[in-house]
Write an enzyme that holds these catalytic residues in place. Structure first.
Site, short mmCIF file in Angstrom:
data_model
loop_
_atom_site.label_atom_id
_atom_site.label_comp_id
_atom_site.label_asym_id
_atom_site.label_seq_id
_atom_site.Cartn_x
_atom_site.Cartn_y
_atom_site.Cartn_z
N TYR A 1 -37.61 -8.22 -32.61
CA TYR A 1 -37.32 -9.64 -32.87
C TYR A 1 -38.54 -10.39 -33.35
O TYR A 1 -38.42 -11.29 -34.18
CB TYR A 1 -36.70 -10.30 -31.62
N ARG B 1 -38.74 -9.75 -36.96
CA ARG B 1 -37.74 -10.52 -37.73
C ARG B 1 -38.15 -11.99 -37.83
O ARG B 1 -37.95 -12.65 -38.84
CB ARG B 1 -36.36 -10.38 -37.07
N GLN C 1 -23.59 -17.81 -38.34
CA GLN C 1 -23.84 -16.67 -37.45
C GLN C 1 -25.30 -16.26 -37.56
O GLN C 1 -25.74 -15.35 -36.87
CB GLN C 1 -22.97 -15.48 -37.87
N VAL D 1 -29.31 -16.20 -37.33
CA VAL D 1 -30.29 -16.58 -36.33
C VAL D 1 -31.58 -17.07 -36.98
O VAL D 1 -32.55 -17.37 -36.30
CB VAL D 1 -30.56 -15.40 -35.36
N HIS E 1 -24.64 -17.49 -32.98
CA HIS E 1 -25.33 -16.34 -32.40
C HIS E 1 -26.76 -16.66 -31.98
O HIS E 1 -27.61 -15.78 -31.89
CB HIS E 1 -25.28 -15.15 -33.37
N GLY F 1 -21.11 -14.78 -47.20
CA GLY F 1 -22.06 -13.76 -46.74
C GLY F 1 -21.78 -13.20 -45.37
O GLY F 1 -22.70 -12.85 -44.65
N ASN G 1 -18.65 -13.63 -51.61
CA ASN G 1 -19.26 -12.37 -51.15
C ASN G 1 -19.18 -11.38 -52.32
O ASN G 1 -18.14 -11.29 -52.95
CB ASN G 1 -18.47 -11.84 -49.94
N PRO G 2 -20.26 -10.70 -52.62
CA PRO G 2 -20.18 -9.73 -53.72
C PRO G 2 -19.27 -8.54 -53.42
O PRO G 2 -18.86 -7.84 -54.33
CB PRO G 2 -21.63 -9.27 -53.92
N1 LIG Z 1 -30.28 -13.89 -41.47
C1 LIG Z 1 -29.86 -13.68 -40.23
O1 LIG Z 1 -29.93 -14.57 -39.40
C2 LIG Z 1 -29.26 -12.33 -39.85
C3 LIG Z 1 -29.65 -11.15 -40.50
C4 LIG Z 1 -29.06 -9.92 -40.10
C5 LIG Z 1 -28.09 -9.90 -39.09
N2 LIG Z 1 -27.72 -11.06 -38.48
C6 LIG Z 1 -26.66 -11.00 -37.43
O2 LIG Z 1 -25.81 -9.92 -37.79
C7 LIG Z 1 -24.47 -10.15 -37.41
C8 LIG Z 1 -23.59 -9.50 -38.48
O3 LIG Z 1 -22.63 -10.29 -39.10
P1 LIG Z 1 -22.68 -10.92 -40.57
O4 LIG Z 1 -21.28 -10.92 -41.05
O5 LIG Z 1 -23.45 -12.16 -40.51
O6 LIG Z 1 -23.55 -9.92 -41.44
P2 LIG Z 1 -23.25 -8.47 -42.01
O7 LIG Z 1 -24.61 -7.85 -42.21
O8 LIG Z 1 -22.24 -7.73 -41.21
O9 LIG Z 1 -22.58 -8.76 -43.42
C9 LIG Z 1 -23.28 -9.32 -44.47
C10 LIG Z 1 -22.30 -9.65 -45.59
O10 LIG Z 1 -23.02 -10.33 -46.60
C11 LIG Z 1 -22.60 -9.86 -47.86
N3 LIG Z 1 -23.69 -10.14 -48.79
C12 LIG Z 1 -24.77 -9.39 -49.08
N4 LIG Z 1 -25.56 -10.01 -49.97
C13 LIG Z 1 -24.97 -11.22 -50.22
C14 LIG Z 1 -25.30 -12.32 -51.05
N5 LIG Z 1 -26.43 -12.31 -51.79
N6 LIG Z 1 -24.47 -13.39 -51.09
C15 LIG Z 1 -23.33 -13.40 -50.35
N7 LIG Z 1 -22.96 -12.37 -49.56
C16 LIG Z 1 -23.77 -11.29 -49.49
C17 LIG Z 1 -22.29 -8.39 -47.65
O11 LIG Z 1 -21.39 -7.92 -48.65
C18 LIG Z 1 -21.65 -8.42 -46.25
O12 LIG Z 1 -20.25 -8.64 -46.35
C19 LIG Z 1 -24.37 -11.63 -37.23
O13 LIG Z 1 -23.94 -11.88 -35.96
C20 LIG Z 1 -25.78 -12.19 -37.37
O14 LIG Z 1 -26.12 -12.94 -36.21
C21 LIG Z 1 -28.28 -12.26 -38.84
#
Ligand SMILES: NC(=O)c1ccc[n+]([C@@H]2O[C@H](COP(=O)([O-])OP(=O)(O)OC[C@H]3O[C@@H](n4cnc5c(N)ncnc54)[C@H](O)[C@@H]3O)[C@@H](O)[C@H]2O)c1
Ligand SMILES: [Zn+2]
Length: 254
Positions: free
Chosen positions: A70, A73, A103, A105, A121, A195, A221-222
């Site tokens: 963490y 990150r 969702q 963080v 989250h 996303g 979403n792509p």
């Molecule tokens: N940035 C962050 O805070 C972060 C990073 C990683 C994981 N998480 C945690 O992981 C858990 C997983 O769930 P989730 O659904 O958020 O993530 P996920 O990783 O399961 O899914 C990510 C989604 O984003 C899409 N994606 C990828 N690049 C993209 C773009 N440029 N534009 C739009 N969409 C794009 C993918 O196709 C996928 O469907 C969450 O609970 C979250 O808390 C958070």
């Protein structure tokens, strides 16, 4: 990059939306350079499964490993910037009633100027005591070079280890954030789902509830996701490209 335009049926559906919810997942921050869970585990972390690092069991088993992950990150997020998608969402809120439910963080929505209604989250930036819950102030580790183990600091009140302020798999969502999110979803006439893979529950229920209550639900979403078949429109595009175009098309003169 060539301009990107939403299709006319989508423009018709979103124009005139009065109460908007933007529901974001990890893909929202991908173009800022924050890896999604699927590609999070590069380098030092590739031997680990995120589902195994982001659990209460992992914390019990190996706190130093979990804390180091963490901290890495957190340092990574500190070094990146909000993207055009985050900025478009912040702009949109200047002219429309809009709630950001995320969702994520990270703090990239906030750094783009949005007020986040609900961090479902939790946050990388809200560590707290694992025993008494007292918020802890922990400076961000300045060094991105990941270390595999790092002792968590101790609570100033009770000396128990400080834990990340995120919701782990198997933990309940923060009740206040969940209730704010549900209210916003019930009231909205447009939800933009961006996303998120739609596999993490109960967060993934929110788009389904919006559909059930008659709101227009647009997915950006792509890739196709578990939500694609349920939503009103699915736009195969990235957050940083699609959101500015969508917001522009929602302006009365757009
Ligand atoms: N940035 C962050 O805070 C972060 C990073 C990683 C994981 N998480 C945690 O992981 C858990 C997983 O769930 P989730 O659904 O958020 O993530 P996920 O990783 O399961 O899914 C990510 C989604 O984003 C899409 N994606 C990828 N690049 C993209 C773009 N440029 N534009 C739009 N969409 C794009 C993918 O196709 C996928 O469907 C969450 O609970 C979250 O808390 C958070
Ligand atoms: Zn404590």
């Amino acid at each position: 990059m060539s301009p990107i335009e939403p299709d006319p049926a989508l423009v018709d559906a979103v124009r005139g939306a009065r109460r908007v919810v933007v529901f974001s997942g990890a893909g929202m921050s991908a173009e800022s350079g924050v890896p999604t869970f699927r590609d999070a585990l590069s380098g030092l972390w590739e031997r680990f499964d995120p589902a195994e690092l982001a659990t209460p069991q992992a914390w019990e088993r190996d706190r130093e490993l979990v804390w180091a992950w963490y901290e890495w990150r957190r340092a990574l997020v500190r070094r990146v910037q909000p993207n055009a998608g985050h900025r478009a969402v912040a702009d949109w809120a200047l002219s429309t009633e809009l709630a950001v439910v995320t969702q994520n963080v990270d703090d990239l929505h906030e750094r783009a100027g949005s007020t986040v209604a609900a961090h479902l989250h939790g946050s990388l930036f809200a560590p707290r005591c694992s025993a008494c819950g007292t918020p802890a102030h922990v400076d961000v580790h300045p060094d991105l070079a990941p270390v595999e183990r790092l002792a968590p600091p101790l609570c100033a009140e009770c000396r128990a280890p400080v834990r990340p302020g995120v919701v782990w798999f198997g933990e309940d969502l923060p009740p206040a954030a969940w209730s704010v999110a549900q209210d916003a979803v019930e009231r909205c006439d447009l939800m933009v789902v961006v996303g998120t893979s739609g596999v993490v529950y109960p967060a993934a229920e929110l788009p389904l509830r919006a559909v059930a209550s008659g709101a227009t639900v647009v997915e950006i979403n792509p890739e196709p996701t578990d939500l694609t078949s349920a939503v009103t429109h699915s736009w195969r595009a990235t957050a940083a490209r699609a959101l500015p175009a969508l917001v522009a098309s929602c302006r009365p003169e757009g």
